[in-house]
Design a protein around this motif. Sequence first.
Motif: not given
Length: 352
Positions: A325-349
């Motif tokens: 289901m290639p139409s799901l890729r942008p959704i998947y990528d958008a969630i990965q952006v949230y995951n990345k922000e979260y792990s960066e925030k956690k690393a900073k803390e």
Amino acid sequence: MNFLHKGLVLFCTALLALSTLLVSGCGQDAQADSRRVIRIGHAQPQNHPEHAAFMAFKEYIESKLGDKYRVEIYPSELLGSQANLVQLTQTGAIDMCIVGNALLSSFSREVDVFNLPYLFASNEVFDAAMDDPNVTEPIFRNTQKAGFKVVSWVNVGTRNFYTVNTPINSPADMKGLKFRVQQSNINVRMMQLLGANATPMSFGEVYTSLQSGVIDGAENNELSLTDNGHGDVCKYYTYDVHQMVLDDVIASNHFLEEVKDNGDLEVFEKGFKLISQVGKEKCLASVREAKEKAETEKGVHFIYPDQRPFVEACQPLYEEVLTQMPSLRPIYDAIQVYNKEYSEKKAKEGGK
Ligand code: GCU
């Protein structure tokens, strides 16, 4: 009785129950009361956060538009299982219901993206991503082809594995065991990759299947141990956190068109948001209480494993689904952006 037959019988029972309820609603009161009755079904007991969320919705709608609408809520599978509730909403026999996200995948395949295991790095990421219309709208809008729209969602904690008598510390411990999963392809494949056997069935059947040994375990939040009694039978609960408990509130297209034509959609949209907000608020406390109760009153052992081997085992699933289901890729990528922000925030803390 085969599944089709059983499904038909259940559906007819639900229709019968519904018609009885509808007829009984047409007594003297109904003659004096010409308000549009909004019927909402759900499968949970009345102490569940979702019931509280619908009660808040009822109060809000009736406080704003009480001269035009009356909201009736039918809990505890009174109108049938979640699959029946979707069918009743689809045809407009009832107006709204709440069901597990996985269940909608047989009506609209794309919703399964939110069931990908280990997709969200945390509950915080889950809430943030699911509150972002860029993530949810393309998926939720699509269900309209099936006769309903996902208008809201409730976060009821995290899904974890639990078993009758096998402590699960790593996927190796799951080998050959039979686990009940919600009815979705991704769930079946997830269990295969973890080395276990998946037995898809409706939520209402899980307790007796655990008790009779038809399955060795299941996967769900802590409320299932207490509210649904699974902790009477299952004594090991492993926090692998493979999914978030995403329950979708769906409304029938007929109903949404009707309130739109009446000029009331804006108020209803605020009511839909309220369901998500109240559900979320109530959920945290309910889950905490359920865990304590399961531990002290039912003797359930809670296990905190290393999550990495579980995550690694499920890696092939991402590409499989995104290729299908290639139409799901942008959704998947958008969630990965949230995951990345979260792990960066956690690393900073952590670095402070
Ligand atoms: C959770 C969820 C339900 C769902 C159930 C299931 O309890 O809140 O909506 O039906 O999981 O596993 O089927």
